[in-house]
Design a protein around this motif. Sequence first.
Motif, PDB file in Angstrom:
ATOM      1  N   VAL A  34       0.853  -1.195   0.000  1.00 20.72           N
ATOM      2  CA  VAL A  34       0.000   0.000   0.000  1.00 20.72           C
ATOM      3  C   VAL A  34       0.887   1.242   0.000  1.00 20.72           C
ATOM      4  CG1 VAL A  34      -1.714   1.327   1.305  1.00 20.72           C
ATOM      5  CG2 VAL A  34      -1.908  -1.176   1.154  1.00 20.72           C
ATOM      6  N   LEU A  35       1.867   1.270   0.882  1.00 21.30           N
ATOM      7  CA  LEU A  35       2.764   2.422   0.960  1.00 21.30           C
ATOM      8  C   LEU A  35       3.544   2.610  -0.333  1.00 21.30           C
ATOM      9  CD1 LEU A  35       4.131   1.960   4.591  1.00 21.30           C
ATOM     10  CD2 LEU A  35       2.311   3.505   3.813  1.00 21.30           C
ATOM     11  N   ALA A  36       3.972   1.521  -0.926  1.00 26.06           N
ATOM     12  CA  ALA A  36       4.747   1.592  -2.167  1.00 26.06           C
ATOM     13  C   ALA A  36       3.890   2.019  -3.352  1.00 26.06           C
ATOM     14  CB  ALA A  36       5.401   0.246  -2.457  1.00 26.06           C
ATOM     15  N   ALA A  37       2.610   1.736  -3.305  1.00 27.06           N
ATOM     16  CA  ALA A  37       1.738   2.044  -4.437  1.00 27.06           C
ATOM     17  C   ALA A  37       1.648   3.546  -4.720  1.00 27.06           C
ATOM     18  CB  ALA A  37       0.335   1.475  -4.198  1.00 27.06           C
ATOM     19  N   TYR A  38       1.784   4.376  -3.708  1.00 28.18           N
ATOM     20  CA  TYR A  38       1.650   5.825  -3.902  1.00 28.18           C
ATOM     21  C   TYR A  38       2.800   6.416  -4.732  1.00 28.18           C
ATOM     22  CZ  TYR A  38      -2.506   5.839  -1.064  1.00 28.18           C
ATOM     23  OH  TYR A  38      -3.778   5.600  -0.610  1.00 28.18           O
ATOM     24  N   PRO A  39       4.071   6.187  -4.358  1.00 31.02           N
ATOM     25  CA  PRO A  39       5.134   6.729  -5.222  1.00 31.02           C
ATOM     26  C   PRO A  39       5.160   6.078  -6.604  1.00 31.02           C
ATOM     27  CG  PRO A  39       6.086   5.522  -3.364  1.00 31.02           C
ATOM     28  CD  PRO A  39       4.609   5.609  -3.128  1.00 31.02           C
ATOM     29  N   VAL A  40       4.774   4.803  -6.675  1.00 34.57           N
ATOM     30  CA  VAL A  40       4.720   4.144  -7.982  1.00 34.57           C
ATOM     31  C   VAL A  40       3.662   4.817  -8.855  1.00 34.57           C
ATOM     32  CG1 VAL A  40       4.082   1.993  -9.157  1.00 34.57           C
ATOM     33  CG2 VAL A  40       5.665   1.939  -7.218  1.00 34.57           C
ATOM     34  N   LYS A  41       2.505   5.093  -8.290  1.00 33.00           N
ATOM     35  CA  LYS A  41       1.433   5.749  -9.047  1.00 33.00           C
ATOM     36  C   LYS A  41       1.859   7.164  -9.455  1.00 33.00           C
ATOM     37  CE  LYS A  41      -1.885   4.133  -9.946  1.00 33.00           C
ATOM     38  NZ  LYS A  41      -2.241   3.379 -11.167  1.00 33.00           N
ATOM     39  N   GLN A  42       2.554   7.870  -8.568  1.00 36.05           N
ATOM     40  CA  GLN A  42       3.036   9.218  -8.909  1.00 36.05           C
ATOM     41  C   GLN A  42       4.041   9.148 -10.050  1.00 36.05           C
ATOM     42  OE1 GLN A  42       1.966  12.358  -7.521  1.00 36.05           O
ATOM     43  NE2 GLN A  42       2.891  12.803  -9.495  1.00 36.05           N
ATOM     44  N   ALA A  43       4.945   8.174 -10.014  1.00 29.37           N
ATOM     45  CA  ALA A  43       5.916   7.990 -11.095  1.00 29.37           C
ATOM     46  C   ALA A  43       5.201   7.666 -12.401  1.00 29.37           C
ATOM     47  CB  ALA A  43       6.909   6.883 -10.733  1.00 29.37           C
ATOM     48  N   GLU A  44       4.186   6.829 -12.333  1.00 32.88           N
ATOM     49  CA  GLU A  44       3.411   6.493 -13.534  1.00 32.88           C
ATOM     50  C   GLU A  44       2.755   7.742 -14.130  1.00 32.88           C
ATOM     51  OE1 GLU A  44      -0.852   4.459 -14.415  1.00 32.88           O
ATOM     52  OE2 GLU A  44       0.448   3.366 -13.018  1.00 32.88           O
ATOM     53  N   ASP A  62      -7.698  12.922  -9.787  1.00 33.75           N
ATOM     54  CA  ASP A  62      -8.429  12.764  -8.520  1.00 33.75           C
ATOM     55  C   ASP A  62      -9.007  11.360  -8.397  1.00 33.75           C
ATOM     56  OD1 ASP A  62      -7.874  15.340  -7.704  1.00 33.75           O
ATOM     57  OD2 ASP A  62      -9.861  16.139  -8.221  1.00 33.75           O
ATOM     58  N   GLN A  63      -9.543  10.831  -9.498  1.00 33.81           N
ATOM     59  CA  GLN A  63     -10.132   9.498  -9.463  1.00 33.81           C
ATOM     60  C   GLN A  63      -9.068   8.427  -9.235  1.00 33.81           C
ATOM     61  OE1 GLN A  63     -13.552   8.853  -9.467  1.00 33.81           O
ATOM     62  NE2 GLN A  63     -12.692   6.927  -8.700  1.00 33.81           N
ATOM     63  N   ILE A  64      -7.911   8.619  -9.849  1.00 32.73           N
ATOM     64  CA  ILE A  64      -6.793   7.680  -9.649  1.00 32.73           C
ATOM     65  C   ILE A  64      -6.423   7.610  -8.170  1.00 32.73           C
ATOM     66  CG2 ILE A  64      -4.300   7.390 -10.050  1.00 32.73           C
ATOM     67  CD1 ILE A  64      -4.899   8.409 -12.975  1.00 32.73           C
ATOM     68  N   TRP A  65      -6.284   8.783  -7.529  1.00 34.16           N
ATOM     69  CA  TRP A  65      -5.908   8.814  -6.113  1.00 34.16           C
ATOM     70  C   TRP A  65      -7.039   8.288  -5.233  1.00 34.16           C
ATOM     71  CZ3 TRP A  65      -1.100   8.586  -5.783  1.00 34.16           C
ATOM     72  CH2 TRP A  65      -0.253   9.349  -6.576  1.00 34.16           C
ATOM     73  N   THR A  66      -8.279   8.594  -5.578  1.00 36.68           N
ATOM     74  CA  THR A  66      -9.421   8.096  -4.809  1.00 36.68           C
ATOM     75  C   THR A  66      -9.473   6.575  -4.858  1.00 36.68           C
ATOM     76  OG1 THR A  66     -10.698  10.120  -5.156  1.00 36.68           O
ATOM     77  CG2 THR A  66     -11.951   8.128  -4.628  1.00 36.68           C
ATOM     78  N   ASP A  67      -9.278   6.015  -6.055  1.00 31.92           N
ATOM     79  CA  ASP A  67      -9.277   4.559  -6.195  1.00 31.92           C
ATOM     80  C   ASP A  67      -8.149   3.925  -5.378  1.00 31.92           C
ATOM     81  OD1 ASP A  67     -11.429   4.840  -7.918  1.00 31.92           O
ATOM     82  OD2 ASP A  67     -10.264   4.443  -9.742  1.00 31.92           O
ATOM     83  N   LEU A  68      -6.980   4.543  -5.416  1.00 29.20           N
ATOM     84  CA  LEU A  68      -5.841   4.025  -4.662  1.00 29.20           C
ATOM     85  C   LEU A  68      -6.116   4.114  -3.157  1.00 29.20           C
ATOM     86  CD1 LEU A  68      -3.048   2.771  -4.845  1.00 29.20           C
ATOM     87  CD2 LEU A  68      -2.091   5.087  -4.976  1.00 29.20           C
ATOM     88  N   ASP A  69      -6.678   5.235  -2.728  1.00 24.50           N
ATOM     89  CA  ASP A  69      -7.031   5.388  -1.310  1.00 24.50           C
ATOM     90  C   ASP A  69      -8.046   4.330  -0.873  1.00 24.50           C
ATOM     91  OD1 ASP A  69      -5.363   7.589  -1.043  1.00 24.50           O
ATOM     92  OD2 ASP A  69      -6.992   9.061  -1.132  1.00 24.50           O
ATOM     93  N   GLU A  70      -9.030   4.051  -1.707  1.00 25.71           N
ATOM     94  CA  GLU A  70     -10.043   3.048  -1.367  1.00 25.71           C
ATOM     95  C   GLU A  70      -9.414   1.663  -1.235  1.00 25.71           C
ATOM     96  OE1 GLU A  70     -13.275   3.030  -0.437  1.00 25.71           O
ATOM     97  OE2 GLU A  70     -12.990   5.194  -0.308  1.00 25.71           O
ATOM     98  N   TRP A  71      -8.603   1.299  -2.209  1.00 23.37           N
ATOM     99  CA  TRP A  71      -7.929  -0.007  -2.163  1.00 23.37           C
ATOM    100  C   TRP A  71      -7.020  -0.099  -0.944  1.00 23.37           C
ATOM    101  CZ3 TRP A  71      -2.553  -0.607  -2.666  1.00 23.37           C
ATOM    102  CH2 TRP A  71      -2.102  -1.928  -2.648  1.00 23.37           C
ATOM    103  N   GLY A  72      -6.180   0.909  -0.757  1.00 22.33           N
ATOM    104  CA  GLY A  72      -5.199   0.886   0.334  1.00 22.33           C
ATOM    105  C   GLY A  72      -5.854   0.905   1.700  1.00 22.33           C
ATOM    106  N   SER A  73      -6.861   1.732   1.860  1.00 26.47           N
ATOM    107  CA  SER A  73      -7.510   1.835   3.167  1.00 26.47           C
ATOM    108  C   SER A  73      -8.219   0.542   3.542  1.00 26.47           C
ATOM    109  CB  SER A  73      -8.489   3.016   3.198  1.00 26.47           C
ATOM    110  OG  SER A  73      -9.537   2.832   2.272  1.00 26.47           O
ATOM    111  N   GLN A  74      -8.813  -0.121   2.560  1.00 28.51           N
ATOM    112  CA  GLN A  74      -9.480  -1.392   2.850  1.00 28.51           C
ATOM    113  C   GLN A  74      -8.455  -2.458   3.248  1.00 28.51           C
ATOM    114  OE1 GLN A  74     -13.015  -1.812   2.869  1.00 28.51           O
ATOM    115  NE2 GLN A  74     -12.180  -3.439   4.155  1.00 28.51           N
TER     116      GLN A  74
END
Length: 147
Positions: A34-44, A62-74
């Motif tokens: 989950v933690l790694a997904a954020y910098p990877v998504k930013q790099a993408e 915004d939708q990309i980050w919202t989706d990532l937040d939903e996945w990671g938080s769950q």
Amino acid sequence: DDDDHNASVEFPPPLSPLQRTARALSFYRRVLPVLAAYPVKQAELNVRRNVLQQSVSPDDEDQIWTDLDEWGSQRVADTIQELKGFYVKTGQVISTRVDLFPPAYTDKLQQLQDGIEAMPFDLVEQVVRQELLDGAPLSDSFLEFEE
């Protein structure tokens, strides 16, 4: 019933170093992605914009980050609820820090405030009497002790 009130609570033995290590590894195995997904998504996103010259609208981002937040938080909430103990306490603290964490995290972790199965009152009473009151009745130290 008096025997119940005088019974000593048997606490489980502490985890061995190997058990503690396995528990920590289980936590990190699930949370580090989950933690790694954020910098990877930013790099993408940076590659899409700067290398591929693709435009990404603010709404799409915004939708990309919202989706990532939903996945990671769950994933984080599920991990904490499974591991219990210290991890629940940590999740409860995180749930109060709306100034630091996205709403998806604080909302899901808020369930840890009231949504965790409570200890049976008889056990709570026995622990308090044994650990804090040297076996004395609750009424010796408390005007009220709500169930």
